[in-house]
Design an enzyme around this catalytic site. Structure first.
Site, PDB file in Angstrom:
ATOM      1  N   GLY A 213      27.951  56.310-116.100  1.00 48.77           N
ATOM      2  CA  GLY A 213      28.924  55.228-116.209  1.00 48.77           C
ATOM      3  C   GLY A 213      29.116  54.773-117.644  1.00 48.77           C
ATOM      4  O   GLY A 213      30.190  54.269-118.003  1.00 48.77           O
TER       5      GLY A 213
ATOM      6  N   GLU B 215      31.561  56.972-119.005  1.00 52.29           N
ATOM      7  CA  GLU B 215      32.845  56.686-118.339  1.00 52.29           C
ATOM      8  C   GLU B 215      33.522  55.459-118.965  1.00 52.29           C
ATOM      9  O   GLU B 215      34.748  55.411-119.079  1.00 52.29           O
ATOM     10  CB  GLU B 215      32.627  56.504-116.834  1.00 52.29           C
ATOM     11  CG  GLU B 215      32.241  57.830-116.166  1.00 52.29           C
ATOM     12  CD  GLU B 215      31.921  57.674-114.701  1.00 52.29           C
ATOM     13  OE1 GLU B 215      30.903  57.025-114.389  1.00 52.29           O
ATOM     14  OE2 GLU B 215      32.682  58.195-113.858  1.00 52.29           O
TER      15      GLU B 215
ATOM     16  N   GLU C  32      25.063  62.370-113.392  1.00 50.09           N
ATOM     17  CA  GLU C  32      25.014  61.864-112.014  1.00 50.09           C
ATOM     18  C   GLU C  32      24.521  62.906-111.021  1.00 50.09           C
ATOM     19  O   GLU C  32      23.840  62.579-110.047  1.00 50.09           O
ATOM     20  CB  GLU C  32      26.398  61.365-111.589  1.00 50.09           C
ATOM     21  CG  GLU C  32      26.809  60.027-112.203  1.00 50.09           C
ATOM     22  CD  GLU C  32      27.506  60.167-113.547  1.00 50.09           C
ATOM     23  OE1 GLU C  32      27.414  61.251-114.154  1.00 50.09           O
ATOM     24  OE2 GLU C  32      28.124  59.191-113.998  1.00 50.09           O
TER      25      GLU C  32
HETATM   26  N1  3HC Z   1      19.552  52.070-114.323  1.00 50.11           N
HETATM   27  C1  3HC Z   1      18.468  51.291-114.200  1.00 50.11           C
HETATM   28  N2  3HC Z   1      17.331  51.487-114.911  1.00 50.11           N
HETATM   29  C2  3HC Z   1      17.316  52.519-115.768  1.00 50.11           C
HETATM   30  C3  3HC Z   1      18.426  53.366-115.931  1.00 50.11           C
HETATM   31  C4  3HC Z   1      19.583  53.118-115.168  1.00 50.11           C
HETATM   32  N3  3HC Z   1      20.679  53.872-115.286  1.00 50.11           N
HETATM   33  N4  3HC Z   1      18.093  54.311-116.849  1.00 50.11           N
HETATM   34  C5  3HC Z   1      16.841  54.045-117.233  1.00 50.11           C
HETATM   35  N5  3HC Z   1      16.365  52.960-116.600  1.00 50.11           N
HETATM   36  C6  3HC Z   1      15.059  52.325-116.757  1.00 50.11           C
HETATM   37  C7  3HC Z   1      13.912  53.250-116.433  1.00 50.11           C
HETATM   38  O1  3HC Z   1      13.617  53.228-115.067  1.00 50.11           O
HETATM   39  C8  3HC Z   1      12.812  52.660-117.268  1.00 50.11           C
HETATM   40  O2  3HC Z   1      12.336  51.528-116.585  1.00 50.11           O
HETATM   41  P1  3HC Z   1      10.801  51.088-116.673  1.00 50.11           P
HETATM   42  O3  3HC Z   1      10.560  50.819-118.109  1.00 50.11           O
HETATM   43  O4  3HC Z   1      10.722  49.917-115.768  1.00 50.11           O
HETATM   44  O5  3HC Z   1      10.039  52.277-116.170  1.00 50.11           O
HETATM   45  C9  3HC Z   1      13.536  52.182-118.515  1.00 50.11           C
HETATM   46  O6  3HC Z   1      14.908  52.063-118.134  1.00 50.11           O
HETATM   47  C10 3HC Z   1      13.441  53.136-119.682  1.00 50.11           C
HETATM   48  O7  3HC Z   1      13.805  54.431-119.247  1.00 50.11           O
HETATM   49  P2  3HC Z   1      13.022  55.723-119.722  1.00 50.11           P
HETATM   50  O8  3HC Z   1      11.563  55.512-119.585  1.00 50.11           O
HETATM   51  O9  3HC Z   1      13.633  56.872-119.035  1.00 50.11           O
HETATM   52  O10 3HC Z   1      13.386  55.723-121.281  1.00 50.11           O
HETATM   53  P3  3HC Z   1      13.760  56.925-122.224  1.00 50.11           P
HETATM   54  O11 3HC Z   1      14.036  56.300-123.538  1.00 50.11           O
HETATM   55  O12 3HC Z   1      12.766  58.000-122.102  1.00 50.11           O
HETATM   56  O13 3HC Z   1      15.148  57.535-121.639  1.00 50.11           O
HETATM   57  C11 3HC Z   1      17.403  57.502-120.816  1.00 50.11           C
HETATM   58  C12 3HC Z   1      16.310  56.792-121.654  1.00 50.11           C
HETATM   59  C13 3HC Z   1      17.797  58.831-121.496  1.00 50.11           C
HETATM   60  C14 3HC Z   1      18.588  56.597-120.765  1.00 50.11           C
HETATM   61  C15 3HC Z   1      16.858  57.814-119.403  1.00 50.11           C
HETATM   62  O14 3HC Z   1      16.286  56.623-118.880  1.00 50.11           O
HETATM   63  C16 3HC Z   1      17.863  58.293-118.423  1.00 50.11           C
HETATM   64  O15 3HC Z   1      18.182  59.465-118.407  1.00 50.11           O
HETATM   65  N6  3HC Z   1      18.389  57.387-117.551  1.00 50.11           N
HETATM   66  C17 3HC Z   1      19.248  57.709-116.483  1.00 50.11           C
HETATM   67  C18 3HC Z   1      20.645  58.030-116.965  1.00 50.11           C
HETATM   68  C19 3HC Z   1      21.547  58.319-115.794  1.00 50.11           C
HETATM   69  O16 3HC Z   1      21.234  59.111-114.935  1.00 50.11           O
HETATM   70  N7  3HC Z   1      22.714  57.691-115.780  1.00 50.11           N
HETATM   71  C20 3HC Z   1      23.648  57.874-114.722  1.00 50.11           C
HETATM   72  C21 3HC Z   1      23.456  56.815-113.714  1.00 50.11           C
HETATM   73  S1  3HC Z   1      24.477  57.028-112.303  1.00 50.11           S
HETATM   74  C22 3HC Z   1      25.987  56.474-112.776  1.00 50.11           C
HETATM   75  O17 3HC Z   1      26.167  56.109-113.897  1.00 50.11           O
HETATM   76  C23 3HC Z   1      27.019  56.425-111.698  1.00 50.11           C
HETATM   77  C24 3HC Z   1      28.381  56.192-112.248  1.00 50.11           C
HETATM   78  O18 3HC Z   1      29.050  57.416-112.397  1.00 50.11           O
HETATM   79  C25 3HC Z   1      29.194  55.325-111.321  1.00 50.11           C
END
Ligand code: 3HC
Ligand code: NAI
Length: 707
Positions: free
Chosen positions: A108, A111, A131
């Site tokens: 997002g 996006e 995603e």
């Molecule tokens: N939502 C909520 N919490 C999230 C999050 C998210 N999207 N991404 C990361 N977090 C949280 C983690 O759970 C973690 O929480 P904690 O400290 O309580 O354990 C904290 O943020 C830090 O995350 P990381 O330990 O993973 O930190 P890094 O620095 O190693 O990595 C990152 C950062 C690259 C952003 C990695 O967290 C990541 O890949 N996140 C997910 C990204 C993702 O998949 N985004 C797509 C979401 S779905 C979406 O967007 C749908 C849309 O199309 C409508």
């Protein structure tokens, strides 16, 4: 107003000249929670209605732009505004909107950037639509805007892999308009905004971009992606839907495409795969937080020793060399040492042959490697991993040497699969420094690292083990000492259940197929053939004396081993591998041996459906998983889940065996076990933890918060 003052908005806006600077400040990763969505929408309204504003610049505070939708909100009742509406609002803004990206601009987050009119990224930015890894698809216009901006092929590649593109790659793809000269995202963004204003740049909407203008090329890319996905993403729900959405982008109006995307997104959101994958996402982060990592600081690890240069020692050495650590390997004699080094070189030569490494890079890595037949070479290393033969006496002799030569404070680790690490620790003068580091084969590839915590170990040694896992990019799971720790202990039980099924009438080929169809990478008999039947045979012989004589013991594997059929390496095992083939073919002679064994055991074979097979296979796995948690070998059910997803090919989209059990319902699993126990009460003993959870009407997830 009152609630706003209690909860200040995570989206701040302030005028910088004519530019409204909109900052998303929502630690840790600026996820698009409801307040962020509201704040973004309000900022755009403010920009539209305020004459002093001529352009809008969106940035993220902290280390990231925006990491995506707030994953923690999935599964909760939706709260407006929905992200697609926020993106549409941004895109519709009459004044130019610029997004300046640093750190993660994912899902997002990207996006939002795609809905902006101009995009800039600084070095270090990671742009992606990951995603798919969460069982979803980009659901805020990403499937419609990305192909229009960068073409169907590039957009599909990003969305189907979920990979992150660098700032430079994003520029090449056309995902961003420029890469900042410095990494000061705010300064770069403001300068870009001023420049656009000076040039009277219009609000330029991605929905009008022409990336799909070559319709034939786009259709060809869609067809190719559909064929490839059908083959590669077996069992997964969202990848084909991503392809469908891109096809809608090509064929339909932007609005209809958005509507189609929304429908597909909601279907994915509702799927158990989404729940499983998101469970895996959080679980693999939770496992890093062992109690010792909170209470102790790791010791420094700048150099590593490895004792034993066999399958595991060499793989561990490669993992450490790849992480930039210098490695000293100890072997019994010069010939074994040369073999150990050759094992390591083979890995890099394979990469060179595939064009993934240069000979110079290999030479540079190997310059960090030294070998010796004298333990004295380990005098200065910070951490040693022992990977010699799986025999207590041999291991204790090695640890006595380590005790003699290693500097005080060196961490002394064993890669044993089953042996009692407490007994190894107790045999030397510094048990507080001894820990288990159970890698999986091939150790340079497999992500799982069980960190086995013996009784006397110091907390900072355990913290050091977690730190090493991070350096080696492994997924660590904390385990207690027992026969087989978490993974191999549970494996022994479901493997036995499979053997019972085989003796009762299912063929190993049917069992493997059922297990694969469930989503595992391989079936248990394929795994046995790959790992080599001799290893399990030696273990069974060792345990023969202590085995409960009343427990059912299936001898089929022994019959194969007696013939020297150890699997792939001998050309046959459960399967035939003619001329070194990697995939086996069923062997009628094995089926005849199984028939003879059934007759010997007085069993009349019956037939099982694939579902029957999986009910037993999973019930055995889940029940022993519950025992492992009950015995405190695993901290929580999620630790069992991560072990199986990263070490045993368990389908990630099911979250892990314990998450799967919750999905099916624990009462159903327990009822199955009780049913199976009617025929074999010794093997099918319900775990006390499973019984207790069913009585309390709760699930494994309820235990995941508690460690
Ligand atoms: N939502 C909520 N919490 C999230 C999050 C998210 N999207 N991404 C990361 N977090 C949280 C983690 O759970 C973690 O929480 P904690 O400290 O309580 O354990 C904290 O943020 C830090 O995350 P990381 O330990 O993973 O930190 P890094 O620095 O190693 O990595 C990152 C950062 C690259 C952003 C990695 O967290 C990541 O890949 N996140 C997910 C990204 C993702 O998949 N985004 C797509 C979401 S779905 C979406 O967007 C749908 C849309 O199309 C409508
Ligand atoms: P291996 O037989 O391939 O290698 C063992 C190596 O240790 C040999 O090269 C041998 O020369 C060397 N060695 C033996 N005694 C020694 C000594 N006293 N000093 C120095 N070197 C000595 O065995 P493998 O498969 O690498 O297993 C090693 C350990 O890793 C075992 O404890 C095993 O249980 C464990 N393990 C094995 C896995 C596997 O899949 N093979 C997976 C996880 C752990």
């Amino acid at each position: 107003m009152a609630s706003e003052s209690i909860h200040p908005s995570p989206v701040l806006h302030a005028l910088h000249g004519k530019v409204l600077l909109v900052t998303v400040d929502h630690p840790p990763v600026n996820a698009l929670s409801v307040d962020v969505r509201r704040g973004l929408a309000a900022a755009i309204e403010h920009a539209e209605s305020n004459d002093a504003v001529e352009a809008v610049l969106i940035v993220g505070a902290g280390r990231n732009f925006i990491a995506g939708a707030d994953i923690r909100e999935f599964g909760l009742p939706p709260q407006p505004p929905a992200l697609p509406d926020v993106c549409n609002r941004i895109e519709a803004c009459r004044k130019p909107v610029i997004a300046a990206l640093h750190g993660a601009a994912l899902g997002g987050g990207l996006e939002v950037a795609l809905a902006a009119h101009y995009r800039l990224a600084v070095e270090g930015a990671k742009l992606g639509l990951p995603e798919v890894q969460l069982g979803l698809l980009p659901g805020a216009g990403g499937t419609q805007r990305a192909p229009r901006l960068i073409g169907a092929e590039a957009a599909l590649s990003l969305m189907l892999s979920g990979r992150h593109a660098s700032a430079q790659e994003a520029l090449k793809l056309g995902l961003v308009d420029r890469v900042g000269a410095s990494d000061d995202v705010l300064a770069e963004g403001l300068a870009y905004a001023q420049e656009l204003l000076a040039a009277h740049a219009p609000a330029r909407r991605t929905r009008d971009a022409q990336g799909l203008a070559n319709r034939e090329a786009a259709q060809a890319a869609i067809d190719a992606a559909r064929a490839e996905t059908a083959k590669k993403s077996r069992g997964l729900f969202s990848p084909l839907k991503i392809v469908d959405c891109v096809e809608a982008a090509l064929r339909e109006s932007f609005e209809d495409g958005l509507r189609f995307e929304r429908k597909q997104f909601l279907a994915c959101l509702d799927s158990p795969q989404r729940a499983g994958l998101i469970h895996a996402f959080f679980a693999e982060r939770e496992v890093q937080k062992a109690p010792e990592t909170r209470n102790a600081s790791p010791r420094a690890i700048d150099t590593l020793g490895v004792v034993g240069g066999g399958t595991m020692g060499a793989g561990i050495a490669v993992a450490a060399l790849d992480a930039g650590l210098p490695v000293t390997m100890i072997e019994r004699d010069d010939a074994s040492l040369a073999r150990g080094r050759a094992h390591i070189e083979k890995v890099y030569d394979g990469l060179i042959a595939k064009g993934r490494m240069t000979p110079e890079a290999k030479a540079k890595i190997l310059a960090r490697f030294t070998g010796s037949t004298s333990y004295d070479a380990l005098a200065q290393v910070d951490l040693v991993i022992e990977a010699v033969f799986e025999e207590m006496a041999v291991k204790q002799a090695v640890f006595a040497e380590l005790d003699r030569v290693c500097k005080p404070g060196a961490v002394l680790a064993s890669n044993t699969s089953y042996l009692d690490i407490d007994a190894i620790a107790a045999s030397i003068s510094r048990p507080q420094d001894v820990v288990g580091l159970h890698f999986f084969s091939p150790a340079n590839i497999m992500k799982l690292l069980e960190i086995v915590v013996p009784k006397q170990v110091a907390a900072d040694v355990v913290a050091t083990a977690f730190e090493l896992a991070k350096k080696l990019r492994k997924v660590p799971v904390r385990a207690g000492v027992c026969d087989g720790f978490i993974g191999n202990r549970v494996l022994a039980v479901y493997r036995a259940a499979a053997d019972h099924l085989m003796e009762d009438g299912a063929s190993p080929y049917q069992i493997d197929k059922a297990v694969r169809d469930f989503g595992f990478a391989m079936g248990p008999y394929q795994v046995a053939d790959l790992a080599g039947g001799d290893i399990g045979w030696a273990t069974r012989k060792r345990r023969a004396a202590t085995r409960d004589p009343k427990a059912r013991y299936v001898q089929i594997a022994d019959r194969l081993c007696e013939r020297g059929w150890f699997g792939q390496k001998t050309g046959r095992g459960y399967y035939l591998y003619p001329q070194g083939a990697r995939t086996g073919t069923p062997d009628p002679e094995v089926e005849a041996i199984i028939d003879a064994e059934r007759a010997r055991a007085g069993i009349t074979p019956r037939s099982f459906t694939d579902e029957d097979i999986m009910r037993r296979y999973m019930a055995a796995m889940i029940n022993e998983g519950a025992n492992v948690v009950h015995d405190r070998i695993a901290l929580r059910p999620l630790d069992v889940d991560v072990t199986f997803v990263y070490g045993y090919g368990f389908p990630r989209y099911r979250g892990g065996p314990m998450k799967y059990a919750d999905t099916v319902g624990l009462a159903t699993i327990l009822a199955d076990i009780r049913e199976f126990a009617k025929a074999d009460p010794l093997f099918w003993r319900p775990s006390p933890l499973l019984v207790e959870l069913v009585e309390r009407g709760t699930n494994f997830a309820s235990l995941n918060q508690s460690a």
